[in-house]
Scaffold this motif. Structure first.
Motif, PDB file in Angstrom:
ATOM      1  N   UNK A   1       0.842  -1.198   0.000  1.00  0.00           N
ATOM      2  CA  UNK A   1       0.000   0.000   0.000  1.00  0.00           C
ATOM      3  C   UNK A   1       0.876   1.247   0.000  1.00  0.00           C
ATOM      4  N   UNK A   2       0.541   2.213  -0.861  1.00  0.00           N
ATOM      5  CA  UNK A   2       1.263   3.478  -0.923  1.00  0.00           C
ATOM      6  C   UNK A   2       0.641   4.464   0.067  1.00  0.00           C
ATOM      7  N   UNK A   3       1.471   5.362   0.578  1.00  0.00           N
ATOM      8  CA  UNK A   3       1.022   6.375   1.540  1.00  0.00           C
ATOM      9  C   UNK A   3       1.372   7.757   1.011  1.00  0.00           C
ATOM     10  N   UNK A   4       0.440   8.700   1.160  1.00  0.00           N
ATOM     11  CA  UNK A   4       0.704  10.074   0.743  1.00  0.00           C
ATOM     12  C   UNK A   4      -0.114  11.019   1.606  1.00  0.00           C
ATOM     13  N   UNK A   5       0.468  12.167   1.935  1.00  0.00           N
ATOM     14  CA  UNK A   5      -0.254  13.229   2.624  1.00  0.00           C
ATOM     15  C   UNK A   5      -0.961  14.100   1.598  1.00  0.00           C
ATOM     16  N   UNK A   6      -2.211  14.458   1.887  1.00  0.00           N
ATOM     17  CA  UNK A   6      -2.976  15.376   1.043  1.00  0.00           C
ATOM     18  C   UNK A   6      -3.432  16.530   1.932  1.00  0.00           C
ATOM     19  N   UNK A   7      -2.935  17.723   1.651  1.00  0.00           N
ATOM     20  CA  UNK A   7      -3.185  18.865   2.528  1.00  0.00           C
ATOM     21  C   UNK A   7      -4.200  19.820   1.920  1.00  0.00           C
ATOM     22  N   UNK A   8      -5.201  20.188   2.719  1.00  0.00           N
ATOM     23  CA  UNK A   8      -6.069  21.290   2.324  1.00  0.00           C
ATOM     24  C   UNK A   8      -5.513  22.560   2.947  1.00  0.00           C
ATOM     25  N   UNK A   9      -5.711  23.694   2.288  1.00  0.00           N
ATOM     26  CA  UNK A   9      -5.154  24.957   2.776  1.00  0.00           C
ATOM     27  C   UNK A   9      -6.253  25.994   3.024  1.00  0.00           C
ATOM     28  N   UNK A  35      -4.264   7.597   2.347  1.00  0.00           N
ATOM     29  CA  UNK A  35      -4.166   9.044   2.194  1.00  0.00           C
ATOM     30  C   UNK A  35      -4.421   9.692   3.547  1.00  0.00           C
ATOM     31  N   UNK A  36      -3.440  10.410   4.037  1.00  0.00           N
ATOM     32  CA  UNK A  36      -3.603  11.179   5.275  1.00  0.00           C
ATOM     33  C   UNK A  36      -4.013  12.595   4.884  1.00  0.00           C
ATOM     34  N   UNK A  37      -5.291  12.929   5.107  1.00  0.00           N
ATOM     35  CA  UNK A  37      -5.775  14.268   4.790  1.00  0.00           C
ATOM     36  C   UNK A  37      -5.344  15.193   5.910  1.00  0.00           C
ATOM     37  N   UNK A  38      -4.550  16.194   5.592  1.00  0.00           N
ATOM     38  CA  UNK A  38      -3.910  17.030   6.597  1.00  0.00           C
ATOM     39  C   UNK A  38      -4.398  18.470   6.502  1.00  0.00           C
ATOM     40  N   UNK A  39      -4.468  19.133   7.653  1.00  0.00           N
ATOM     41  CA  UNK A  39      -4.779  20.555   7.719  1.00  0.00           C
ATOM     42  C   UNK A  39      -3.486  21.330   7.494  1.00  0.00           C
ATOM     43  N   UNK A  40      -3.336  21.868   6.262  1.00  0.00           N
ATOM     44  CA  UNK A  40      -2.124  22.609   5.931  1.00  0.00           C
ATOM     45  C   UNK A  40      -2.321  24.106   5.888  1.00  0.00           C
ATOM     46  N   UNK A  41      -3.413  24.592   6.497  1.00  0.00           N
ATOM     47  CA  UNK A  41      -3.736  26.017   6.414  1.00  0.00           C
ATOM     48  C   UNK A  41      -2.601  26.885   6.936  1.00  0.00           C
ATOM     49  N   UNK A  42      -2.021  26.497   8.039  1.00  0.00           N
ATOM     50  CA  UNK A  42      -0.954  27.297   8.646  1.00  0.00           C
ATOM     51  C   UNK A  42       0.436  26.808   8.266  1.00  0.00           C
ATOM     52  N   UNK A  43       0.528  25.808   7.421  1.00  0.00           N
ATOM     53  CA  UNK A  43       1.844  25.294   7.055  1.00  0.00           C
ATOM     54  C   UNK A  43       2.617  26.298   6.206  1.00  0.00           C
ATOM     55  N   UNK A  44       3.890  26.483   6.476  1.00  0.00           N
ATOM     56  CA  UNK A  44       4.722  27.260   5.548  1.00  0.00           C
ATOM     57  C   UNK A  44       4.881  26.482   4.251  1.00  0.00           C
ATOM     58  N   UNK A  45       5.248  27.182   3.209  1.00  0.00           N
ATOM     59  CA  UNK A  45       5.346  26.549   1.896  1.00  0.00           C
ATOM     60  C   UNK A  45       6.303  25.373   1.886  1.00  0.00           C
ATOM     61  N   UNK A  46       7.416  25.478   2.588  1.00  0.00           N
ATOM     62  CA  UNK A  46       8.399  24.397   2.575  1.00  0.00           C
ATOM     63  C   UNK A  46       7.810  23.105   3.119  1.00  0.00           C
ATOM     64  N   UNK A  47       6.971  23.211   4.143  1.00  0.00           N
ATOM     65  CA  UNK A  47       6.340  21.997   4.669  1.00  0.00           C
ATOM     66  C   UNK A  47       5.277  21.488   3.708  1.00  0.00           C
ATOM     67  N   UNK A  49       5.255  21.571   0.575  1.00  0.00           N
ATOM     68  CA  UNK A  49       5.868  20.918  -0.590  1.00  0.00           C
ATOM     69  C   UNK A  49       6.007  19.414  -0.390  1.00  0.00           C
ATOM     70  N   UNK A  50       6.038  18.942   0.837  1.00  0.00           N
ATOM     71  CA  UNK A  50       6.175  17.518   1.107  1.00  0.00           C
ATOM     72  C   UNK A  50       4.895  16.735   0.930  1.00  0.00           C
ATOM     73  N   UNK A  51       3.797  17.427   0.687  1.00  0.00           N
ATOM     74  CA  UNK A  51       2.508  16.781   0.519  1.00  0.00           C
ATOM     75  C   UNK A  51       1.934  17.106  -0.853  1.00  0.00           C
ATOM     76  N   UNK A  52       0.960  16.333  -1.279  1.00  0.00           N
ATOM     77  CA  UNK A  52       0.097  16.793  -2.360  1.00  0.00           C
ATOM     78  C   UNK A  52      -0.849  17.814  -1.745  1.00  0.00           C
ATOM     79  N   UNK A  53      -1.275  18.787  -2.523  1.00  0.00           N
ATOM     80  CA  UNK A  53      -2.160  19.812  -1.970  1.00  0.00           C
ATOM     81  C   UNK A  53      -3.411  19.970  -2.805  1.00  0.00           C
ATOM     82  N   UNK A  54      -4.514  20.252  -2.122  1.00  0.00           N
ATOM     83  CA  UNK A  54      -5.786  20.522  -2.788  1.00  0.00           C
ATOM     84  C   UNK A  54      -5.812  21.952  -3.312  1.00  0.00           C
ATOM     85  N   UNK A  55      -5.091  22.839  -2.644  1.00  0.00           N
ATOM     86  CA  UNK A  55      -5.194  24.275  -2.915  1.00  0.00           C
ATOM     87  C   UNK A  55      -4.440  24.711  -4.156  1.00  0.00           C
ATOM     88  N   UNK A  56      -5.069  24.620  -5.316  1.00  0.00           N
ATOM     89  CA  UNK A  56      -4.398  25.013  -6.556  1.00  0.00           C
ATOM     90  C   UNK A  56      -4.117  26.509  -6.606  1.00  0.00           C
TER      91      UNK A  56
END
Length: 286
Positions: A1-9, A35-47, A49-56
């Motif tokens: 099984x593959x694992x990936x973070x998916x961040x909403x912003x 898929x770990x759906x993560x709250x990336x609202x407050x994440x800096x850009x560098x962090x 970058x380690x995830x896929x993001x919903x926020x185009x």
């Protein structure tokens, strides 16, 4: 099984609905994905970058200003779910002249979109009104400020249903961003320096996202069930009206992009930011 973070912003159905459908309907599991759906609202850009993001939108601004080669692989809609909500007595965007508007900062994607819409309606956001910078959220405080008269209008997102709030509070929906500015917005984007767009995890994520989009298009009743779970203040009839007005007609059924529209949008965003545009076909590989 593959694992990936998916961040909403950003919060609300704008960012969360499609991923929620994919998760709840088991589409990620069908792809052999965790898929770990993560709250990336407050994440800096560098962090981020380690995830896929919903926020185009945020990814596009970062690509234009930071030089990070964010690549958009699936697009949920070309009509951003943000609205200008005004107090009683205001009817159109033109009525905002000389008023106080609560709005996101101009260097954020929703704030940039707001400024573009204002300019397209002949309003200079730096001189024709007073912008009260507010962070994204559930907009409860913005509604309090509207009720008290501390502000005259608020720029709100999809953690609420603006038509229902306007009817309940005696406010007015002055404009929907999606009627004035179209841009490929929310979906799946990755930084190729961290995640190859061709990797099994990313491709599985894209397929699950597109499957969720097809489900929303083909099973609107189920989509309304999920939407109502986010917008719990709504009656079933209100949830159906919200879906029929803002989601059903405008969310993609396949995740593909309109490149001509994307090119115009990228140029508009770059002009607002004061930076050079980039070719849309290099950004949106959808």
């Amino acid at each position: 099984m593959h694992t990936i973070d998916l961040a909403y912003v950003g919060r609300g159905i704008h960012e969360e609905l499609v991923a929620h459908v994919a998760d709840q309907e088991g589409y990620y599991a069908d792809e052999g994905l965790h898929v770990a759906v993560r709250d990336g609202i407050e994440w800096p850009t560098e962090r981020l970058r380690g995830a896929a993001t919903i926020g185009l939108g945020r990814a596009l601004l970062s690509r234009l200003t930071d030089g990070i080669e964010w690549t958009m692989l699936s697009v949920n809609t070309h009509r951003p779910l943000f609205w200008f909500l005004g107090r009683a007595g205001l009817e159109t965007l033109d009525d905002l002249r000389g008023r106080r508007l609560a709005v996101h900062a101009g260097h954020t994607a929703p704030g940039c979109f707001a400024r573009i819409v204002l300019r397209r309606n002949g309003i200079d956001p730096d001189h024709d009104l007073t912008c009260v910078v507010r962070p994204p959220g559930d907009y409860s405080m913005d509604l309090r400020l509207l009720r008290s008269g501390a502000i005259d209008a608020a720029y709100v997102g999809s953690t609420l249903a603006p038509d229902q709030v306007a009817e309940e509070e005696g406010f007015r929906v002055l404009a929907w961003v999606g009627d004035h500015f179209r841009i490929p917005t929310v979906g799946v984007s990755v930084d190729p320096a961290h995640h190859s767009p061709d990797s099994p995890a990313v491709q599985g994520l894209v397929r699950a996202n597109r499957r969720a989009l097809a489900t929303i298009a083909e099973r609107p009743g189920l989509a309304v069930d999920y939407l109502a779970g986010f917008l719990s203040r709504l009656t079933r009839a209100e949830a159906v009206r919200h879906f029929d007005k803002y989601v059903g007609p405008y969310f993609s059924a396949d995740g593909h992009v309109d490149l001509a529209l994307a090119s115009e949008a990228v140029e508009a965003v770059a002009a607002e930011l004061g930076v050079a545009p980039q070719p849309a076909e290099k950004i949106y590989q959808v």
